[in-house]
Scaffold this active site. Sequence first.
Site, PDB file in Angstrom:
ATOM      1  N   SER A   1     -10.670  -0.266   2.853  1.00 40.09           N
ATOM      2  CA  SER A   1     -10.000  -0.496   4.144  1.00 40.09           C
ATOM      3  C   SER A   1      -9.464   0.837   4.636  1.00 40.09           C
ATOM      4  O   SER A   1      -8.728   1.510   3.918  1.00 40.09           O
ATOM      5  CB  SER A   1      -8.828  -1.463   3.968  1.00 40.09           C
TER       6      SER A   1
ATOM      7  N   ARG B   1       0.827  -1.219   0.000  1.00 42.90           N
ATOM      8  CA  ARG B   1       0.000   0.000   0.000  1.00 42.90           C
ATOM      9  C   ARG B   1       0.859   1.267   0.000  1.00 42.90           C
ATOM     10  O   ARG B   1       0.528   2.271   0.628  1.00 42.90           O
ATOM     11  CB  ARG B   1      -0.930   0.043   1.233  1.00 42.90           C
TER      12      ARG B   1
ATOM     13  N   GLU C   1      -5.106   4.362   5.643  1.00 41.71           N
ATOM     14  CA  GLU C   1      -4.700   4.062   4.267  1.00 41.71           C
ATOM     15  C   GLU C   1      -5.095   5.204   3.308  1.00 41.71           C
ATOM     16  O   GLU C   1      -4.311   5.578   2.439  1.00 41.71           O
ATOM     17  CB  GLU C   1      -5.344   2.737   3.832  1.00 41.71           C
TER      18      GLU C   1
END
Length: 333
Positions: free
Chosen positions: A226, A158, A327
Amino acid sequence: MTDPSFASLTTLRVGGTPAAAYECLSAEQLAETVAKLDRDRDPLLIVGGGSNLLVADGDLALSAVLVRNEGISLVDDLRLRVQAGTEWDQVVASAVEHGLGGIEALSGIPGSAGATPVQNVGAYGSEISDVLTRVRLYNRETGADEWVSAESLDLAYRYSNLKFTSRAVVLEIELQLEATDLSIPLRHLGGERVPLAQARESVLGTRRAKGMVLDVADHDTWSAGSFFTNPVVPTAVADEIEAKVGEDRMPRFAAGDGQEKLSAAWLIERAGCPRGFPGEDAPARLSTKHTLALTNRGKARAADIADLARRVQDQVREAFGVELHPEPVWVGL
Ligand SMILES: Cc1cc2nc3c(=O)[nH]c(=O)nc-3n(C[C@H](O)[C@H](O)[C@H](O)COP(=O)(O)OP(=O)(O)OC[C@H]3O[C@@H](n4cnc5c(N)ncnc54)[C@H](O)[C@@H]3O)c2cc1C
């Protein structure tokens, strides 16, 4: 554009109004728009599908540059060139339809193709870094419009060196795929390989059950996916948490150098934040299908989402001493 507010530009459906919004329909227009704003020292935010953005409420002192250049072309039999503003899931659907494998596990991820390298999107054991060969960037520091290798982006879990830095704008991406009938091994099917179209349907089905495919009618999908990355901690810390919770099987995965990656969703639940937390009346709640998604139940503002994020972070820190990192990219909060 009828409504340029971030509430209409993002999948969380929160956020105020930019000072101006520029729709860029070609790679050149995108590069020129950013160059001009930079020359004029006007703050800007690049916006693709808005599915990984949490933008503050109110009037914002920045321009929204909307990435809307679309198109998929074949460089050769196995290499796709994709304009940054193309909807990512259309790229996957088209590859599957043409018997090209390698991205089927990334079905259903919202947003634009150009944003996929930004946080090295991934799902079900697959990441864009597996197939990304090069990226056409507008470099905001040097003013160059150039193709650079995927390796130069430092792609990791990520992460890329584009995320949080805004140093460059992705204009196009190039993917190396494989002519195949069978999918890559799918993690959610125990590593099984199945026909490409079946793999896509299976991934979409699994994602839908978790509220991870956009659906206007379903508030569980009014999210940024998420909300926290899975934390990486020393093995000793993982041991302590496992002993403290006292369950047989805590999800933990080796992450090299005596470190382990834990499941943020699992920690959130064990820290006292179940699905739907904090409860029926709250405008922002954890998804009722997945503790890792923070959702807008219809009337939330950006501040409500940010407050909920901080509350979840606090509870996990207090319970386990672990810091959860968001995130999505936060702007103005
Ligand atoms: C329901 C749901 C499920 C999701 N599931 C996943 C998942 O499984 N895996 C995963 O990795 N992510 C997932 N996400 C997160 C998100 O979809 C991805 O990060 C996606 O790639 C973001 O694309 P976007 O175009 O919407 O980016 P935006 O939200 O518009 O932008 C995100 C960031 O990238 C920057 N950016 C966007 N386009 C460019 C560009 N062309 N050049 C330079 N910078 C740019 C923006 O400035 C911002 O900082 C999910 C989100 C939702 C809402």
